[in-house]
Every structure is written in structure tokens, then in C-alpha cells.
Write a protein that holds these residues in place. Structure first.
Motif, PDB file in Angstrom:
ATOM      1  N   LYS A  13      40.427  49.865  36.370  1.00 26.88           N
ATOM      2  CA  LYS A  13      39.716  51.082  36.809  1.00 26.88           C
ATOM      3  C   LYS A  13      40.128  51.493  38.209  1.00 26.88           C
ATOM      4  N   ASN A  55      49.917  35.311  34.400  1.00 23.25           N
ATOM      5  CA  ASN A  55      49.976  36.130  35.623  1.00 23.25           C
ATOM      6  C   ASN A  55      49.751  35.281  36.873  1.00 23.25           C
ATOM      7  N   THR A 105      42.450  32.112  43.627  1.00 20.65           N
ATOM      8  CA  THR A 105      42.665  32.900  42.404  1.00 20.65           C
ATOM      9  C   THR A 105      42.500  32.074  41.131  1.00 20.65           C
ATOM     10  N   ALA A 109      39.339  32.050  38.222  1.00 19.20           N
ATOM     11  CA  ALA A 109      39.626  32.409  36.826  1.00 19.20           C
ATOM     12  C   ALA A 109      39.190  31.282  35.887  1.00 19.20           C
ATOM     13  N   GLY A 139      43.895  41.011  41.737  1.00 18.44           N
ATOM     14  CA  GLY A 139      43.230  41.045  43.040  1.00 18.44           C
ATOM     15  C   GLY A 139      43.717  42.166  43.935  1.00 18.44           C
ATOM     16  N   ALA A 140      43.904  43.368  43.383  1.00 17.71           N
ATOM     17  CA  ALA A 140      44.430  44.485  44.192  1.00 17.71           C
ATOM     18  C   ALA A 140      43.517  45.700  44.153  1.00 17.71           C
ATOM     19  N   GLY A 141      42.299  45.558  43.643  1.00 10.59           N
ATOM     20  CA  GLY A 141      41.356  46.682  43.691  1.00 10.59           C
ATOM     21  C   GLY A 141      41.291  47.508  42.425  1.00 10.59           C
ATOM     22  N   GLY A 143      40.285  46.396  39.472  1.00  7.63           N
ATOM     23  CA  GLY A 143      39.354  45.811  38.497  1.00  7.63           C
ATOM     24  C   GLY A 143      39.988  44.761  37.602  1.00  7.63           C
ATOM     25  N   SER A 144      40.941  43.988  38.158  1.00  8.79           N
ATOM     26  CA  SER A 144      41.575  42.955  37.311  1.00  8.79           C
ATOM     27  C   SER A 144      40.563  41.897  36.900  1.00  8.79           C
ATOM     28  N   SER A 145      39.622  41.566  37.793  1.00  5.18           N
ATOM     29  CA  SER A 145      38.636  40.532  37.436  1.00  5.18           C
ATOM     30  C   SER A 145      37.736  41.044  36.313  1.00  5.18           C
ATOM     31  N   HIS A 196      33.023  37.345  41.935  1.00  4.23           N
ATOM     32  CA  HIS A 196      32.711  38.232  43.070  1.00  4.23           C
ATOM     33  C   HIS A 196      31.601  37.737  43.982  1.00  4.23           C
ATOM     34  N   ASP A 203      32.497  47.710  37.806  1.00  9.68           N
ATOM     35  CA  ASP A 203      33.842  47.418  37.283  1.00  9.68           C
ATOM     36  C   ASP A 203      33.792  46.967  35.823  1.00  9.68           C
ATOM     37  N   ARG A 240      43.871  40.321  49.118  1.00  9.41           N
ATOM     38  CA  ARG A 240      42.495  40.335  49.614  1.00  9.41           C
ATOM     39  C   ARG A 240      41.579  39.823  48.534  1.00  9.41           C
ATOM     40  N   THR A 242      37.809  40.366  46.753  1.00  9.84           N
ATOM     41  CA  THR A 242      36.626  41.223  46.658  1.00  9.84           C
ATOM     42  C   THR A 242      35.392  40.478  47.167  1.00  9.84           C
ATOM     43  N   ALA A 334      37.806  47.115  46.470  1.00 12.29           N
ATOM     44  CA  ALA A 334      37.180  46.460  47.624  1.00 12.29           C
ATOM     45  C   ALA A 334      37.879  46.718  48.945  1.00 12.29           C
TER      46      ALA A 334
END
Ligand SMILES: Nc1ncnc2c1ncn2[C@@H]1O[C@H](COP(=O)(O)OP(=O)(O)OP(=O)(O)O)[C@@H](O)[C@H]1O
Ligand SMILES: C[C@@](O)(CCO)CC(=O)[O-]
Ligand SMILES: [Mg+2]
Length: 396
Positions: A13, A55, A105, A109, A139-141, A143-145, A196, A203, A240, A242, A334
């Protein structure tokens, strides 16, 4: 176990407006993007639970007999989670050696996966192998999590038989019923809580429902009429977390409540004004003035996010480079690095975009124009998965 093998996917997203403020009960506008996370779940007879996360270069397995004792004394199988089982999470942290303050990371997970697996399958731990691969940067904003947690939730609930098997013969992709999607969303939220710390739920809502939505204190309103927006995505590649950023904003609010509360309120007003403008664009057709407003709102929000302490010099560079081409950008998600969005006007010339992209790439960033409004979580037959993705998921 319902079936030998199943595939699901969920989208990432972008948050147009309202990141961070949404955690504190304010309005956010978010939309799914055409980058997805894919999951394959196989039921096996190995007596093991295996997870393959290419990944993040993580391939682990556990004997079911080693996991079973973690459930001793814990609550009965949860059909509909309301809150995290703190006791089980504590035992899991001890079992895996993952500390409370870890933001690593792989650890996050693995913890989210094991927690969801144990709580969904508590009555009878099944032997399964789960493989997840994503088109989203981790982890780049984007919404991968959430995409990861939505996929885990849908696949585990489906394998456990808590949501219906979807695909009819010859059918390639299908979506669950509204009630089942709500259940998927609630389980995914548990995973987000683990990764988070204090998620708003926006998200996972986008990962589950897809499309464009307004999110306010857990209330999800789909905005199906929104005009198509052209968005350039830039990944600054600055790592970064979140969890860390969300907790930093909370500290700032606690330290300066009278200073920060009006900022959150103003961001909420930005979201509402943006929604109002998008409504007018849909009703009367988009005009240059509408785009002027959208651009100004982007600038205002970016300043507010800097006030919250979630900016980064790489994001300043993004804003400066794009503004020199007449384009407006803000961070998305984030912040603290990660991704930013740039609004493109319908008439923005390809040469302008190209020159911005070249300059941004020279800064070491990745850029791509994205299409928004992708469908939410889906189940697929193997025939519906692209050969490249299938090859990765089937190699474990
Ligand atoms: N493809 C993946 N495979 C395994 N774990 C993943 C994957 N994608 C995300 N994760 C998990 O999610 C974490 C990243 O979550 P985080 O919330 O920090 O970033 P994000 O979701 O990409 O950004 P934002 O929350 O700002 O949208 C990773 O550290 C990892 O634990
Ligand atoms: C920063 C944040 O607002 C958005 C992350 O994509 C966190 C959240 O809403 O859970
Ligand atoms: Mg996240």
C-alpha cells in the motif's frame, strides 16, 4: 488440513495522508499498489513446521514435538483474536531467543509466523511448509509487513479450515466472503502487533480489502469513486523500522503534548481536505485547481511529518529534486528513509518524469510509476501465479 497445497497473495500500500497520526486516532487515506506478496502453504508428513523467506534469506524448521510444550497452560485455540496472548508470546521469545526490544528483520518475521501458526493450529499442530516471496521492498514503507501478515493469516486460517476453501475447479483466483475477510484482517493485525508494536491497523486493512480506503479508529470506509491518480514511487533505500519510528512519535507526543496534538489534528484535516478534493474531482472532473490543492496538501503534510521527527535527509533530497521539476513529494508509510510518493498530473510530460527519475537514480534511489487500487487478499491456483514467482515458491 483442508488441502495439500494452497497459494495466496496480498498487495502492498501507499499512505496518501495520515501516517503516524492514524496511530493516535486520526484519519488516514491509503490505497493498495500493484506490488504483491505471495505465499505457498504445503501440508506435509515431516512432523515439522518449515518457513522459507527468500527475500530475507531465512529458511528455518522446527519439530512439532518441540513446539507443542509452548502451548501448555495457554488458552484454548483462538477462533477470533482480540488481543495478543502475552504469555505465549513471552514463551515464544524465550524459545527463539528473540528479545523484547528486537527489531531484527528475520526475528520479527519468524516471531509473527510462529505466533500465528501456534494460535491458529493450537488444538492440533499440523505439519506444514510455508514459503513467502514478495515484490515489495522489505521495510521500506509500502506495507511489506502487512502484506506478509495478511498472507500468513489467510493461508493458515484456510489450511486450518476456519475459512472456506475457495477455488472451484478451473478457477484461477477468488476472494473470501466479507465475514471471512474480517477474520483474516483481525489475525493479520495480531501479526502487525508483533512486528510493529502499536499498529493502527490501516496497513493490514489495505492488504486485506485492497482498493482506496479511509481509515479512522478501526473504521474502514472504501472510497471506490476516487479518481485514478498517477503516482511515482521512490525508494531511498535507507533502512528503517516502523516499530522504532512509531515509538519515537509517541515519545514526542508524551514530551510535548500541547505542541504535538495540534500537528496530529492538522494532519487529520489534511486527510479530510484531500478526501473532499478527491470527491469533487470524481463528481465534476479533475481540474488544474484540484491538482494545486492536492500538491499543497502534500507539502503541508511532509512538513508535519518532519515536525514529528520521521523525516530523513534522503527524503528531503527526494522533495527537493522533484520540486525542481515542478512535482510535489512526501514520505509514505513510517518514514525515516524508505519510500516517498510524488504526485504526477495527468498532463505531466514523460520527459519531466524521466529527468526527475534520472536525477533520483543518480542519488542512489529506485523509482517507478505505480498503478494503484490493486485487489486485496486472494487465493490462487498455481496456474494464476506468474512462472517466475511460482519457480521461487516451488523451490522449497
Ligand atoms: N517478504 C517478506 N518476508 C519475510 N518477512 C517480511 C517480508 N516482508 C516484510 N517482512 C517483515 O516485516 C518487517 C518490515 O516491517 P515494517 O513495518 O518495518 O516495514 P514495512 O511494512 O515495509 O513499512 P510500513 O510499515 O512503513 O508500511 C520485516 O522486518 C520482516 O520482519
Ligand atoms: C506509521 C504508520 O502510521 C503507517 C505505517 O505504514 C503505522 C501504523 O499506522 O500502524
Ligand atoms: Mg509495516
Amino acid at each position: 488440513m483442508q488441502s495439500r497445497e494452497l497459494f495466496v497473495s496480498a498487495p502492498g500500500k501507499v499512505i496518501l495522508h495520515g501516517e503516524h497520526s492514524v496511530v493516535h486516532g486520526k484519519v488516514a487515506l491509503a490505497v493498495s499498489v500493484n506490488l504483491r506478496t505471495y505465499l505457498r502453504l504445503q501440508s506435509t508428513s515431516s512432523g515439522q513446521v518449515c518457513i522459507n523467506l527468500p527475500n530475507i534469506d531465512t529458511f528455518l524448521s522446527w519439530e512439532i514435538t518441540a513446539l507443542q510444550p509452548l502451548l501448555a497452560g495457554s488458552k484454548a485455540e483462538q477462533r477470533d483474536p482480540k488481543e495478543l496472548d502475552a504469555d505465549l508470546l513471552k514463551k515464544l521469545r524465550e524459545f527463539t531467543g528473540i528479545s523484547d526490544d528486537s527489531t531484527d528483520t528475520r526475528s520479527m518475521a519468524v516471531l509473527a509466523f510462529l505466533y500465528m501458526y501456534l494460535t491458529v493450529f493450537a488444538e492440533s499442530l499440523a505439519s506444514i511448509t510455508v514459503s513467502v516471496w514478495s515484490e515489495l521492498p522489505t521495510g521500506a514503507g509500502l506495507g511489506s509487513s502487512a502484506a506478509y501478515n495478511v498472507c500468513l493469516s489467510a493461508a493458515l486460517l484456510s489450511a486450518r479450515g476456519n475459512i472456506s476453501p475457495l477455488l472451484m475447479a478451473q478457477q484461477e483466483s477468488a476472494r473470501w466472503s466479507k465475514d471471512e475477510m474480517e477474520l483474516i484482517n483481525r489475525w493479520a493485525f495480531m501479526g502487525e502487533k508483533i512486528i510493529h508494536g502499536n499498529p493502527s491497523g490501516v496497513d493490514n486493512a489495505v492488504g486485506t480489502w485492497g482498493g482506496f480506503l479511509r481509515y479512522h479508529s478501526g473504521n474502514i470506509t472504501p472510497l471506490s469513486w476516487v479518481p485514478i491518480l498517477r503516482i511515482l514511487l521512490t525508494n531511498t533505500k535507507v533502512p528503517r523500522s516502523t516499530k522504532v519510528l512509531v515509538s519515537g512519535v509517541k515519545d514526542k507526543i508524551n514530551k510535548f503534548p500541547s505542541v504535538m496534538r495540534p500537528v496530529l489534528e492538522s494532519v487529520s484535516a489534511v486527510s479530510c481536505t484531500c478526501e473532499q478534493t478527491l470527491t469533487e474531482m470524481a463528481e465534476h472532473g479533475p481540474s488544474a485547481e484540484h491538482y494545486n490543492i492536492l500538491e499543497e496538501l502534500i507539502d503541508i503534510n511532509q512538513h508535519h511529518l518532519n515536525v514529528m521527527g520521521v523525516g530523513h535527509s534522503s527524503l528531503d533530497t527526494l522533495c527537493r529534486v522533484t520540486l525542481s521539476k515542478g512535482l510535489h513529494s512526501k514520505l509514505t508509510g513510517a518514514g525515516g528513509g524508505g519510500c516517498g510518493i510524488t504526485l504526477l498530473r495527468p498532463e505531466t510530460d514523460t520527459s519531466v518524469i524521466q529527468s526527475a527519475v534520472e536525477e533520483l537514480k543518480a542519488c542512489g534511489f529506485d523509482c517507478w510509476e505505480t498503478s494503484i487500487g490493486a485487489p486485496g487478499v486472494q487465493q490462487h491456483s498455481s496456474a494464476a501465479i506468474s512462472p517466475d514467482v511460482l519457480k521461487i515458491l516451488n523451490s522449497y
